[in-house]
Design a protein around this motif. Sequence first.
Motif, PDB file in Angstrom:
ATOM      1  N   ASP A 109      55.771  31.087  38.761  1.00  0.00           N
ATOM      2  CA  ASP A 109      54.641  31.989  38.892  1.00  0.00           C
ATOM      3  C   ASP A 109      53.504  31.330  38.119  1.00  0.00           C
ATOM      4  O   ASP A 109      53.753  30.447  37.296  1.00  0.00           O
ATOM      5  CB  ASP A 109      54.993  33.346  38.278  1.00  0.00           C
ATOM      6  CG  ASP A 109      54.027  34.422  38.724  1.00  0.00           C
ATOM      7  OD1 ASP A 109      53.145  34.116  39.547  1.00  0.00           O
ATOM      8  OD2 ASP A 109      54.156  35.554  38.243  1.00  0.00           O
ATOM      9  N   HIS A 110      52.298  31.730  38.396  1.00  0.00           N
ATOM     10  CA  HIS A 110      51.219  31.103  37.646  1.00  0.00           C
ATOM     11  C   HIS A 110      50.037  32.032  37.478  1.00  0.00           C
ATOM     12  O   HIS A 110      49.842  32.963  38.258  1.00  0.00           O
ATOM     13  CB  HIS A 110      50.761  29.827  38.351  1.00  0.00           C
ATOM     14  CG  HIS A 110      50.166  30.080  39.697  1.00  0.00           C
ATOM     15  ND1 HIS A 110      50.930  30.302  40.806  1.00  0.00           N
ATOM     16  CD2 HIS A 110      48.887  30.164  40.107  1.00  0.00           C
ATOM     17  CE1 HIS A 110      50.142  30.504  41.849  1.00  0.00           C
ATOM     18  NE2 HIS A 110      48.905  30.439  41.446  1.00  0.00           N
ATOM     19  N   THR A 111      49.291  31.770  36.437  1.00  0.00           N
ATOM     20  CA  THR A 111      48.052  32.506  36.222  1.00  0.00           C
ATOM     21  C   THR A 111      46.959  31.465  36.156  1.00  0.00           C
ATOM     22  O   THR A 111      47.144  30.411  35.575  1.00  0.00           O
ATOM     23  CB  THR A 111      48.059  33.273  34.890  1.00  0.00           C
ATOM     24  OG1 THR A 111      48.030  32.329  33.816  1.00  0.00           O
ATOM     25  CG2 THR A 111      49.293  34.132  34.768  1.00  0.00           C
ATOM     26  N   MET A 112      45.860  31.766  36.752  1.00  0.00           N
ATOM     27  CA  MET A 112      44.716  30.870  36.655  1.00  0.00           C
ATOM     28  C   MET A 112      43.443  31.635  36.905  1.00  0.00           C
ATOM     29  O   MET A 112      43.318  32.349  37.902  1.00  0.00           O
ATOM     30  CB  MET A 112      44.805  29.746  37.663  1.00  0.00           C
ATOM     31  CG  MET A 112      43.458  29.050  37.716  1.00  0.00           C
ATOM     32  SD  MET A 112      43.537  27.458  38.414  1.00  0.00           S
ATOM     33  CE  MET A 112      43.707  27.917  40.091  1.00  0.00           C
ATOM     34  N   GLU A 113      42.540  31.494  35.990  1.00  0.00           N
ATOM     35  CA  GLU A 113      41.254  32.143  36.151  1.00  0.00           C
ATOM     36  C   GLU A 113      40.184  31.185  35.669  1.00  0.00           C
ATOM     37  O   GLU A 113      40.389  30.442  34.714  1.00  0.00           O
ATOM     38  CB  GLU A 113      41.193  33.443  35.335  1.00  0.00           C
ATOM     39  CG  GLU A 113      42.276  34.454  35.679  1.00  0.00           C
ATOM     40  CD  GLU A 113      42.227  34.966  37.113  1.00  0.00           C
ATOM     41  OE1 GLU A 113      41.166  34.869  37.753  1.00  0.00           O
ATOM     42  OE2 GLU A 113      43.277  35.442  37.600  1.00  0.00           O
ATOM     43  N   LEU A 114      39.061  31.207  36.357  1.00  0.00           N
ATOM     44  CA  LEU A 114      37.932  30.381  35.948  1.00  0.00           C
ATOM     45  C   LEU A 114      36.878  31.281  35.319  1.00  0.00           C
ATOM     46  O   LEU A 114      36.657  32.407  35.783  1.00  0.00           O
ATOM     47  CB  LEU A 114      37.327  29.672  37.161  1.00  0.00           C
ATOM     48  CG  LEU A 114      38.291  28.873  38.033  1.00  0.00           C
ATOM     49  CD1 LEU A 114      37.515  28.127  39.118  1.00  0.00           C
ATOM     50  CD2 LEU A 114      39.093  27.894  37.200  1.00  0.00           C
ATOM     51  N   PHE A 115      36.280  30.776  34.263  1.00  0.00           N
ATOM     52  CA  PHE A 115      35.206  31.522  33.627  1.00  0.00           C
ATOM     53  C   PHE A 115      33.987  30.617  33.546  1.00  0.00           C
ATOM     54  O   PHE A 115      34.116  29.402  33.386  1.00  0.00           O
ATOM     55  CB  PHE A 115      35.616  31.952  32.223  1.00  0.00           C
ATOM     56  CG  PHE A 115      36.837  32.817  32.203  1.00  0.00           C
ATOM     57  CD1 PHE A 115      36.729  34.184  32.390  1.00  0.00           C
ATOM     58  CD2 PHE A 115      38.102  32.270  32.041  1.00  0.00           C
ATOM     59  CE1 PHE A 115      37.860  34.993  32.409  1.00  0.00           C
ATOM     60  CE2 PHE A 115      39.237  33.070  32.056  1.00  0.00           C
ATOM     61  CZ  PHE A 115      39.114  34.439  32.242  1.00  0.00           C
ATOM     62  N   VAL A 154      33.646  36.132  41.621  1.00  0.00           N
ATOM     63  CA  VAL A 154      33.785  35.545  42.952  1.00  0.00           C
ATOM     64  C   VAL A 154      35.270  35.325  43.180  1.00  0.00           C
ATOM     65  O   VAL A 154      35.978  34.850  42.294  1.00  0.00           O
ATOM     66  CB  VAL A 154      33.062  34.188  43.031  1.00  0.00           C
ATOM     67  CG1 VAL A 154      33.247  33.580  44.407  1.00  0.00           C
ATOM     68  CG2 VAL A 154      31.590  34.341  42.702  1.00  0.00           C
ATOM     69  N   TRP A 174      50.650  22.626  44.013  1.00  0.00           N
ATOM     70  CA  TRP A 174      50.797  21.819  42.802  1.00  0.00           C
ATOM     71  C   TRP A 174      51.708  22.538  41.810  1.00  0.00           C
ATOM     72  O   TRP A 174      52.587  21.929  41.191  1.00  0.00           O
ATOM     73  CB  TRP A 174      49.421  21.570  42.178  1.00  0.00           C
ATOM     74  CG  TRP A 174      49.472  20.829  40.897  1.00  0.00           C
ATOM     75  CD1 TRP A 174      49.627  19.494  40.728  1.00  0.00           C
ATOM     76  CD2 TRP A 174      49.362  21.398  39.588  1.00  0.00           C
ATOM     77  NE1 TRP A 174      49.634  19.190  39.398  1.00  0.00           N
ATOM     78  CE2 TRP A 174      49.479  20.333  38.670  1.00  0.00           C
ATOM     79  CE3 TRP A 174      49.199  22.703  39.111  1.00  0.00           C
ATOM     80  CZ2 TRP A 174      49.426  20.531  37.302  1.00  0.00           C
ATOM     81  CZ3 TRP A 174      49.146  22.900  37.744  1.00  0.00           C
ATOM     82  CH2 TRP A 174      49.257  21.821  36.862  1.00  0.00           C
ATOM     83  N   ALA A 175      51.512  23.856  41.682  1.00  0.00           N
ATOM     84  CA  ALA A 175      52.324  24.643  40.757  1.00  0.00           C
ATOM     85  C   ALA A 175      53.795  24.588  41.158  1.00  0.00           C
ATOM     86  O   ALA A 175      54.676  24.349  40.324  1.00  0.00           O
ATOM     87  CB  ALA A 175      51.840  26.094  40.723  1.00  0.00           C
ATOM     88  N   LEU A 231      36.683  33.605  39.778  1.00  0.00           N
ATOM     89  CA  LEU A 231      35.685  32.900  38.978  1.00  0.00           C
ATOM     90  C   LEU A 231      34.778  33.993  38.463  1.00  0.00           C
ATOM     91  O   LEU A 231      34.048  34.618  39.225  1.00  0.00           O
ATOM     92  CB  LEU A 231      34.912  31.917  39.867  1.00  0.00           C
ATOM     93  CG  LEU A 231      33.627  31.321  39.285  1.00  0.00           C
ATOM     94  CD1 LEU A 231      33.898  30.615  37.961  1.00  0.00           C
ATOM     95  CD2 LEU A 231      33.004  30.344  40.286  1.00  0.00           C
ATOM     96  N   VAL A 238      46.242  24.307  44.393  1.00  0.00           N
ATOM     97  CA  VAL A 238      46.821  24.729  43.127  1.00  0.00           C
ATOM     98  C   VAL A 238      48.208  25.332  43.326  1.00  0.00           C
ATOM     99  O   VAL A 238      49.133  25.078  42.561  1.00  0.00           O
ATOM    100  CB  VAL A 238      45.918  25.765  42.426  1.00  0.00           C
ATOM    101  CG1 VAL A 238      46.585  26.294  41.178  1.00  0.00           C
ATOM    102  CG2 VAL A 238      44.580  25.143  42.091  1.00  0.00           C
ATOM    103  N   ILE A 292      38.267  33.372  44.843  1.00  0.00           N
ATOM    104  CA  ILE A 292      38.487  32.046  45.401  1.00  0.00           C
ATOM    105  C   ILE A 292      39.981  31.844  45.628  1.00  0.00           C
ATOM    106  O   ILE A 292      40.802  32.544  45.043  1.00  0.00           O
ATOM    107  CB  ILE A 292      37.988  30.951  44.438  1.00  0.00           C
ATOM    108  CG1 ILE A 292      38.613  31.155  43.063  1.00  0.00           C
ATOM    109  CG2 ILE A 292      36.497  30.952  44.325  1.00  0.00           C
ATOM    110  CD1 ILE A 292      38.089  30.230  41.996  1.00  0.00           C
ATOM    111  N   ASP A 293      40.320  30.925  46.467  1.00  0.00           N
ATOM    112  CA  ASP A 293      41.732  30.609  46.532  1.00  0.00           C
ATOM    113  C   ASP A 293      41.884  29.097  46.527  1.00  0.00           C
ATOM    114  O   ASP A 293      41.040  28.363  47.026  1.00  0.00           O
ATOM    115  CB  ASP A 293      42.421  31.240  47.736  1.00  0.00           C
ATOM    116  CG  ASP A 293      41.931  30.681  49.035  1.00  0.00           C
ATOM    117  OD1 ASP A 293      42.677  30.702  50.003  1.00  0.00           O
ATOM    118  OD2 ASP A 293      40.756  30.235  49.075  1.00  0.00           O
ATOM    119  N   GLY A 294      42.926  28.652  45.891  1.00  0.00           N
ATOM    120  CA  GLY A 294      43.130  27.220  45.732  1.00  0.00           C
ATOM    121  C   GLY A 294      44.473  26.819  46.273  1.00  0.00           C
ATOM    122  O   GLY A 294      45.445  26.737  45.545  1.00  0.00           O
TER     123      GLY A 294
END
Lengths: 135, 135
Positions: free
Chosen positions: B113-119, B89, B99-100, B80, B96, B91-93
């Motif tokens: 595989d997946h990419t995920m980032e929060l902004f 920060v 779900w992926a 994040l 997620v 984080i781990d989900g």
Amino acid sequence: MQRMTRQRSAVADVLDAVEDFRSAQQLHEILRDRGEGVGLATVYRTLQSLADGGEVDVLRTADGESVYRRCVRRGHHHHLMCRVCGATVEIDGPSVETWAAQMGAQHGFEDIDHTMELFGTCARCAAEGHRREGS
Amino acid sequence: MQRMTRQRSAVADVLDAVEDFRSAQQLHEILRDRGEGVGLATVYRTLQSLADGGEVDVLRTADGESVYRRCVRRGHHHHLMCRVCGATVEIDGPSVETWAAQMGAQHGFEDIDHTMELFGTCARCAAEGHRREGS
DNA sequence: GTAGCCGATGAGAACGATTGTCAAACGCGC
DNA sequence: GCGCGTTTGACAATCGTTCTCATCGGCTAC
Ligand SMILES: [Zn+2]
Ligand SMILES: [Zn+2]
Ligand SMILES: [Zn+2]
Ligand SMILES: [Zn+2]
């Protein structure tokens, strides 16, 4: 303010005809093959304006190339794309959305936005790959 | 097999000293300012090998630049990041991840595989912004 | 219909992050 | 210290994307 030109509709047509995510350069080639030549710069410009208008989805492949696709689903959604052939499934993860917002709030962040894409090898490409290995 | 060179430890030191995500070029500049000159190509090579070894996290900014950071958390995790100041920060989900995998299997995809980032805007930067607006 | 304004086009140059090249430098095990 | 094989770094090359600018051509007003 947005003029309708031969090039613009040619790009739109190709986007309608193609199902998977394609790079600007791939679309440029397809146009050339169709005989509807459109300058590469124009392809980029058109794609960008379509993307700005929310008419196509853009995402970046692992190697940093932007790929475009006219999506069926209108609102916010995510993608599961085959990293070999580009075949794409649109998905939405309501749980992910709320989870993202939760995480943001939890750490005092505002205006949370998120990117998430899934990549994999589709059934067809996996079969192809296994055949090659097995032989 | 991996030799310890002045350049390699210089890069590692900078990564230890810097908290936020930085691009290869920024790190290269920091090294020069410190008087520990390291070739740009070497910075790239070192970052790549550190990333391969899981010692630094890499992610791509909106404009396609790769940024690097020595992360506290070792395994797979997400970030994040403040889109204003770069504060991050980890984080781990777990939800997620599952779900992926689920989504992949459901559509016949393998090797998901997946990419995920929060902004978002961190508390400090949000306050800053509100102050400016309010005045 | 047509003149003409102004956005759109396209060929090529420019850009910028990243990677490749290769001779020289240097860790490191002997 | 020697020697081998890795690492380095200045520079060139790559490649997707954007910029430039002269030209073209929608569109609107007459
Ligand atoms: Zn989509
Ligand atoms: Zn596939
Ligand atoms: Zn991290
Ligand atoms: Zn901030």
